[in-house]
Design a protein around this motif. Structure first.
Motif, PDB file in Angstrom:
ATOM      1  N   PRO A  59      65.831  14.228  35.081  1.00  0.00           N
ATOM      2  CA  PRO A  59      65.934  15.093  33.965  1.00  0.00           C
ATOM      3  C   PRO A  59      65.393  16.482  34.282  1.00  0.00           C
ATOM      4  O   PRO A  59      65.946  17.507  33.693  1.00  0.00           O
ATOM      5  CB  PRO A  59      65.096  14.172  32.858  1.00  0.00           C
ATOM      6  N   ARG A  60      64.036  16.568  34.967  1.00  0.00           N
ATOM      7  CA  ARG A  60      63.667  17.824  35.285  1.00  0.00           C
ATOM      8  C   ARG A  60      64.649  18.820  36.038  1.00  0.00           C
ATOM      9  O   ARG A  60      64.694  19.896  35.694  1.00  0.00           O
ATOM     10  CB  ARG A  60      62.376  17.621  36.124  1.00  0.00           C
ATOM     11  N   CYS A 103      67.551  19.937  33.922  1.00  0.00           N
ATOM     12  CA  CYS A 103      67.046  21.054  32.932  1.00  0.00           C
ATOM     13  C   CYS A 103      67.118  22.531  33.512  1.00  0.00           C
ATOM     14  O   CYS A 103      67.660  23.324  33.083  1.00  0.00           O
ATOM     15  CB  CYS A 103      65.588  20.746  32.430  1.00  0.00           C
ATOM     16  N   ARG A 104      66.662  22.496  34.988  1.00  0.00           N
ATOM     17  CA  ARG A 104      66.445  23.658  35.595  1.00  0.00           C
ATOM     18  C   ARG A 104      68.174  23.985  35.881  1.00  0.00           C
ATOM     19  O   ARG A 104      68.360  25.317  35.880  1.00  0.00           O
ATOM     20  CB  ARG A 104      65.851  23.574  37.086  1.00  0.00           C
ATOM     21  N   ALA A 138      70.695  23.405  34.283  1.00  0.00           N
ATOM     22  CA  ALA A 138      71.366  23.878  32.948  1.00  0.00           C
ATOM     23  C   ALA A 138      71.046  25.277  32.784  1.00  0.00           C
ATOM     24  O   ALA A 138      71.814  26.056  32.325  1.00  0.00           O
ATOM     25  CB  ALA A 138      70.884  22.994  31.879  1.00  0.00           C
ATOM     26  N   GLU A 139      69.759  25.637  32.987  1.00  0.00           N
ATOM     27  CA  GLU A 139      69.188  27.055  32.734  1.00  0.00           C
ATOM     28  C   GLU A 139      70.073  27.984  33.670  1.00  0.00           C
ATOM     29  O   GLU A 139      70.230  29.034  33.146  1.00  0.00           O
ATOM     30  CB  GLU A 139      67.756  26.991  32.887  1.00  0.00           C
ATOM     31  N   ASP A 163      73.613  28.234  32.510  1.00  0.00           N
ATOM     32  CA  ASP A 163      73.823  29.295  31.263  1.00  0.00           C
ATOM     33  C   ASP A 163      73.904  30.849  31.789  1.00  0.00           C
ATOM     34  O   ASP A 163      74.664  31.500  31.341  1.00  0.00           O
ATOM     35  CB  ASP A 163      72.621  29.003  30.420  1.00  0.00           C
ATOM     36  N   PHE A 187      70.581  12.841  25.445  1.00  0.00           N
ATOM     37  CA  PHE A 187      69.974  13.769  26.440  1.00  0.00           C
ATOM     38  C   PHE A 187      70.782  14.649  26.909  1.00  0.00           C
ATOM     39  O   PHE A 187      70.293  15.977  26.967  1.00  0.00           O
ATOM     40  CB  PHE A 187      69.557  12.701  27.719  1.00  0.00           C
ATOM     41  N   HIS A 188      72.036  14.374  27.493  1.00  0.00           N
ATOM     42  CA  HIS A 188      72.969  15.369  27.788  1.00  0.00           C
ATOM     43  C   HIS A 188      73.223  16.497  26.590  1.00  0.00           C
ATOM     44  O   HIS A 188      73.328  17.822  26.858  1.00  0.00           O
ATOM     45  CB  HIS A 188      74.449  15.046  28.115  1.00  0.00           C
ATOM     46  N   LEU A 215      70.408  18.749  26.554  1.00  0.00           N
ATOM     47  CA  LEU A 215      70.420  19.570  27.761  1.00  0.00           C
ATOM     48  C   LEU A 215      71.108  20.971  27.551  1.00  0.00           C
ATOM     49  O   LEU A 215      71.117  21.921  28.453  1.00  0.00           O
ATOM     50  CB  LEU A 215      70.790  18.733  28.939  1.00  0.00           C
TER      51      LEU A 215
END
Length: 351
Positions: free
Chosen positions: A166-167, A170-171, A173-174, A177, A196-197, A200
């Motif tokens: 998950p961590r 998240c990174r 995904a950022e 983006d 969760f997705h 995210l």
């Protein structure tokens, strides 16, 4: 650069245009839908439909050195089945998704881009067990301008990575983006995974295994893409819930071929016969997938847009011709005879 295709008019066919089936002429000039008294191709007895937009046209998981041949075969198969815009998905992580092998595939895709007969785009299928290579993957997205990443493999992820994944996502995904890359998930087995997705930002829910996962996606406004092969009642690669069931539940926005473009048009036709109607069924394989991947000009027959079309026989229900940017890239059967006859007429041959 190849010479532009000659102007022409497709006449006599039933055309899917403006949301309905209509007896219309489709004029093509400079590779785009146009208007004008151009030389005619008689397509009486055929349907003229928007070219298919397939989110999962081919899986490029071949051995090193075989990429060019695999891409050529994928392009041939896609064009023969009406696909004019498709995604070649390269596996990253898992088996056989070795990152070095994936990078070789990406280089082959980039090298052959100028020779493509259809619009083949590149995506990455990221197995979440490969979190150690996440930064490397983001670098490839940046280097090759990849517009799409799909997260998958949660069910097979080793317990030792359960807290790390998950961590890392998240990174990722950022970073995605920032790069303007669309990302989603595939094979969500339950509502919790889809939630969760969704949080995210992985909005596109592909091949959900459970109806619950699809329902959660719909509840938060995330689109659901179902695998076309599952329409025939069986299961597909990971046991995904059938598209027909998702449609009955109001939880299906688009279909993909899951790497087998020959199944996409028949799936839409089957849904049309089951009561959905051809305009709505064809939208699942043309206009809507184009919208989901931010290509609003695709999947429709609109004046000024690129002339990506497929020609389907009303008698056999088979695609007999495909046009990409107004150029005939595949033809067989009676449709091939019609285009050939038109090309020998003085008016069209003189162009």
């Amino acid at each position: 650069m190849p010479a532009p295709p000659p102007p022409m008019r497709l006449v006599g066919a039933t055309v899917l245009r403006d949301g309905g089936l209509r007896q219309r002429t489709v004029a093509i000039e400079g590779g785009r839908i146009s208007g004008g008294p151009f030389p005619a191709v008689d397509l009486s007895g055929f349907l003229v439909l928007p070219g298919l937009v397939d989110l999962d046209t081919a899986r490029l998981d071949c051995s090193p050195g075989e990429e060019a041949s695999a891409l050529s075969n994928a392009e041939d198969t896609a064009s023969a089945n009406g696909v004019t815009t498709g995604w070649v998905m390269v596996p990253w992580g898992g088996d056989p998704g070795d990152p070095a092998r994936a990078e070789a595939a990406l280089r082959a895709l980039e090298a052959g881009r100028a020779r493509r007969r259809i619009d083949l785009r590149t995506g990455l299928r990221f197995d979440v067990s490969a979190v150690a290579t996440a930064e490397r993957l983001v670098g490839m997205v940046r280097r090759f301008g990849i517009g799409r990443v799909v997260f998958e493999g949660w069910s097979d992820c080793p317990p030792s990575l359960a807290s790390e994944v998950p961590r890392v996502l998240c990174r990722m995904a950022e970073a995605l983006d920032v790069l303007g890359c669309t990302y989603g998930s595939a094979g969500d087995r339950d509502g919790e995974t889809r939630e969760f997705h969704a949080m995210l930002g992985a909005r596109l829910c592909e091949r959900p295994v459970s109806a619950r996962a699809a329902a959660i996606a719909r509840a938060v406004g995330d689109p659901v893409v179902a695998p076309a092969p599952a329409l025939e009642g069986g299961t597909v690669e990971d046991g995904a819930v059938s598209a027909a069931q998702l449609i009955r539940l109001g939880c299906c926005d688009a279909l993909s071929s899951s790497g087998d473009p020959a199944r996409l048009a028949p799936a839409a036709l089957a849904l049309a016969e089951q009561g959905l109607g051809l305009p709505a069924a064809w939208r699942l394989v043309s206009e809507t997938p184009a919208e989901l991947l931010r290509l609003p000009g695709r999947g429709r027959i609109v004046c000024g847009q690129r002339a990506d079309l497929c020609v389907l026989s009303r008698r056999t229900g088979r695609i007999e011709a495909t046009l990409f940017a107004g150029r005939l890239i595949f033809a067989t059967g009676e449709a091939a005879c019609r285009f050939s006859a038109a090309a020998t007429t003085p008016a069209l041959a003189a162009e």
